[in-house]
Motif scaffolding. Structure first.
Motif, PDB file in Angstrom:
ATOM      1  N   MET A   1      76.884  71.719 -33.530  1.00 37.67           N
ATOM      2  CA  MET A   1      76.007  71.299 -33.895  1.00 37.67           C
ATOM      3  C   MET A   1      74.790  72.131 -33.738  1.00 37.67           C
ATOM      4  SD  MET A   1      72.900  68.708 -30.982  1.00 37.67           S
ATOM      5  CE  MET A   1      72.297  67.222 -32.617  1.00 37.67           C
ATOM      6  N   GLU A   2      74.335  72.442 -34.725  1.00 30.97           N
ATOM      7  CA  GLU A   2      73.077  73.517 -35.520  1.00 30.97           C
ATOM      8  C   GLU A   2      71.581  73.081 -34.491  1.00 30.97           C
ATOM      9  OE1 GLU A   2      73.558  74.212 -39.390  1.00 30.97           O
ATOM     10  OE2 GLU A   2      75.329  75.732 -38.950  1.00 30.97           O
ATOM     11  N   VAL A   3      71.361  74.132 -33.545  1.00 30.17           N
ATOM     12  CA  VAL A   3      70.285  74.604 -33.422  1.00 30.17           C
ATOM     13  C   VAL A   3      69.499  75.462 -33.895  1.00 30.17           C
ATOM     14  CG1 VAL A   3      68.620  73.924 -31.469  1.00 30.17           C
ATOM     15  CG2 VAL A   3      70.977  72.427 -31.741  1.00 30.17           C
ATOM     16  N   SER A   4      68.127  75.276 -33.781  1.00 29.96           N
ATOM     17  CA  SER A   4      67.268  76.896 -34.175  1.00 29.96           C
ATOM     18  C   SER A   4      66.755  76.955 -32.580  1.00 29.96           C
ATOM     19  CB  SER A   4      66.356  76.776 -35.564  1.00 29.96           C
ATOM     20  OG  SER A   4      65.100  75.780 -35.425  1.00 29.96           O
ATOM     21  N   LEU A   5      66.515  78.333 -32.822  1.00 30.62           N
ATOM     22  CA  LEU A   5      66.101  78.954 -31.567  1.00 30.62           C
ATOM     23  C   LEU A   5      64.682  79.870 -32.106  1.00 30.62           C
ATOM     24  CD1 LEU A   5      68.728  80.066 -28.869  1.00 30.62           C
ATOM     25  CD2 LEU A   5      67.187  78.459 -28.566  1.00 30.62           C
ATOM     26  N   GLU A   6      63.796  79.868 -32.192  1.00 30.66           N
ATOM     27  CA  GLU A   6      63.139  81.145 -33.271  1.00 30.66           C
ATOM     28  C   GLU A   6      61.528  81.491 -31.737  1.00 30.66           C
ATOM     29  OE1 GLU A   6      59.943  80.864 -36.500  1.00 30.66           O
ATOM     30  OE2 GLU A   6      60.328  78.859 -35.993  1.00 30.66           O
ATOM     31  N   ASN A   7      61.543  82.313 -32.237  1.00 33.22           N
ATOM     32  CA  ASN A   7      60.142  83.409 -31.220  1.00 33.22           C
ATOM     33  C   ASN A   7      59.314  84.208 -32.022  1.00 33.22           C
ATOM     34  OD1 ASN A   7      59.277  85.022 -29.819  1.00 33.22           O
ATOM     35  ND2 ASN A   7      60.449  86.020 -28.342  1.00 33.22           N
ATOM     36  N   SER A   8      58.697  83.510 -32.549  1.00 33.38           N
ATOM     37  CA  SER A   8      57.720  84.657 -33.661  1.00 33.38           C
ATOM     38  C   SER A   8      56.221  84.367 -33.625  1.00 33.38           C
ATOM     39  CB  SER A   8      58.070  84.136 -35.062  1.00 33.38           C
ATOM     40  OG  SER A   8      57.580  82.519 -35.180  1.00 33.38           O
ATOM     41  N   SER A   9      54.905  85.126 -33.857  1.00 32.27           N
ATOM     42  CA  SER A   9      54.202  85.209 -33.448  1.00 32.27           C
ATOM     43  C   SER A   9      53.226  85.448 -34.935  1.00 32.27           C
ATOM     44  CB  SER A   9      53.571  86.300 -32.899  1.00 32.27           C
ATOM     45  OG  SER A   9      53.602  87.574 -32.716  1.00 32.27           O
ATOM     46  N   SER A  10      51.983  85.306 -35.258  1.00 36.30           N
ATOM     47  CA  SER A  10      51.116  85.915 -36.460  1.00 36.30           C
ATOM     48  C   SER A  10      51.150  87.316 -36.138  1.00 36.30           C
ATOM     49  CB  SER A  10      50.301  84.721 -36.308  1.00 36.30           C
ATOM     50  OG  SER A  10      49.043  85.087 -35.572  1.00 36.30           O
ATOM     51  N   LYS A  11      50.709  88.035 -36.994  1.00 41.92           N
ATOM     52  CA  LYS A  11      49.820  88.811 -37.904  1.00 41.92           C
ATOM     53  C   LYS A  11      49.163  89.440 -36.437  1.00 41.92           C
ATOM     54  CE  LYS A  11      49.808  90.614 -41.920  1.00 41.92           C
ATOM     55  NZ  LYS A  11      49.045  90.807 -42.746  1.00 41.92           N
ATOM     56  N   THR A  12      48.017  88.520 -36.279  1.00 43.58           N
ATOM     57  CA  THR A  12      46.741  88.919 -35.730  1.00 43.58           C
ATOM     58  C   THR A  12      47.134  88.332 -33.778  1.00 43.58           C
ATOM     59  OG1 THR A  12      46.131  86.595 -35.917  1.00 43.58           O
ATOM     60  CG2 THR A  12      45.518  87.797 -37.307  1.00 43.58           C
ATOM     61  N   GLY A  13      48.188  87.611 -33.879  1.00 41.88           N
ATOM     62  CA  GLY A  13      49.001  86.992 -31.559  1.00 41.88           C
ATOM     63  C   GLY A  13      48.350  85.742 -31.860  1.00 41.88           C
ATOM     64  N   LYS A  14      47.118  85.310 -33.019  1.00 44.46           N
ATOM     65  CA  LYS A  14      46.773  84.193 -32.727  1.00 44.46           C
ATOM     66  C   LYS A  14      47.381  82.436 -32.514  1.00 44.46           C
ATOM     67  CE  LYS A  14      42.150  85.930 -33.719  1.00 44.46           C
ATOM     68  NZ  LYS A  14      41.028  86.033 -34.947  1.00 44.46           N
ATOM     69  N   HIS A  15      48.715  82.874 -33.234  1.00 41.32           N
ATOM     70  CA  HIS A  15      49.448  81.805 -33.875  1.00 41.32           C
ATOM     71  C   HIS A  15      50.770  82.073 -32.956  1.00 41.32           C
ATOM     72  CE1 HIS A  15      46.589  79.764 -36.012  1.00 41.32           C
ATOM     73  NE2 HIS A  15      46.571  80.213 -36.323  1.00 41.32           N
ATOM     74  N   ALA A  16      51.594  81.486 -32.620  1.00 36.76           N
ATOM     75  CA  ALA A  16      52.853  81.835 -31.628  1.00 36.76           C
ATOM     76  C   ALA A  16      54.046  80.396 -32.054  1.00 36.76           C
ATOM     77  CB  ALA A  16      52.789  82.824 -30.887  1.00 36.76           C
ATOM     78  N   ILE A  17      54.851  80.722 -32.136  1.00 34.62           N
ATOM     79  CA  ILE A  17      56.154  79.770 -32.127  1.00 34.62           C
ATOM     80  C   ILE A  17      57.366  80.200 -31.115  1.00 34.62           C
ATOM     81  CG2 ILE A  17      57.395  80.058 -33.200  1.00 34.62           C
ATOM     82  CD1 ILE A  17      57.904  77.298 -34.466  1.00 34.62           C
ATOM     83  N   ARG A  18      57.536  79.901 -30.242  1.00 37.66           N
ATOM     84  CA  ARG A  18      58.766  79.631 -29.343  1.00 37.66           C
ATOM     85  C   ARG A  18      59.400  78.384 -28.465  1.00 37.66           C
ATOM     86  NH1 ARG A  18      62.233  82.908 -27.392  1.00 37.66           N
ATOM     87  NH2 ARG A  18      62.329  83.560 -25.233  1.00 37.66           N
ATOM     88  N   SER A  19      61.170  78.682 -28.995  1.00 36.62           N
ATOM     89  CA  SER A  19      61.564  78.069 -28.062  1.00 36.62           C
ATOM     90  C   SER A  19      63.394  78.604 -27.733  1.00 36.62           C
ATOM     91  CB  SER A  19      61.954  77.405 -29.852  1.00 36.62           C
ATOM     92  OG  SER A  19      63.128  78.080 -30.533  1.00 36.62           O
TER      93      SER A  19
END
Length: 130
Positions: A1-19
């Motif tokens: 089964m395929e799952v996505s793991l993400e750790n990213s943030s915007s250039k300003t650091g105001k938006h972020a996503i983490r899994s």
């Protein structure tokens, strides 16, 4: 089964996503790190990356996805996988967990993962409305 793991943030650091993904073995909960990377992709935001991984079809896994917005509010999705199938889906918003679909008996696993990560929970709603 395929799952996505993400750790990213915007250039300003105001938006972020983490899994994150955790495996459940009896009463033991630990972060799943023995995955095979299928491919690397560009993340949702500028800094960071997204990995598409494969997890085994046997076992119970808890997949957490959190998004932080400009107002520092955190929203998220929680999926519980059992033997390669999604058995429970929950939303996390305003410090509350709400069941969307699935078997709510798996919610104890999610509560224990939140407790282990020290993520605040004000309330848990396990009623699945229609």
């Amino acid at each position: 089964m395929e799952v996505s793991l993400e750790n990213s943030s915007s250039k300003t650091g105001k938006h972020a996503i983490r899994s994150l993904i955790f495996t459940i073995e009896g009463n033991n909960i630990k972060e799943f790190k023995e995955y095979k990377i299928q491919k690397k992709e560009k993340g949702t935001y500028n800094k960071g990356e997204k990995l598409v991984i494969s997890i085994p079809d046997k076992g119970t896994f808890v997949h957490l996805i959190f998004v932080k917005n400009i107002y520092n509010k955190v929203k998220g999705k929680v999926y519980v996988y059992k033997d390669g199938k999604v058995v429970l889906e929950l939303n996390y918003r305003k410090l509350k967990l709400k069941a969307v679909r699935g078997d709510t008996s798996y919610a104890e696993y999610v509560k224990s993962v939140f407790e282990m990560l020290k993520i605040p929970l004000k309330r848990v709603n396990l009623k699945i409305g229609g």
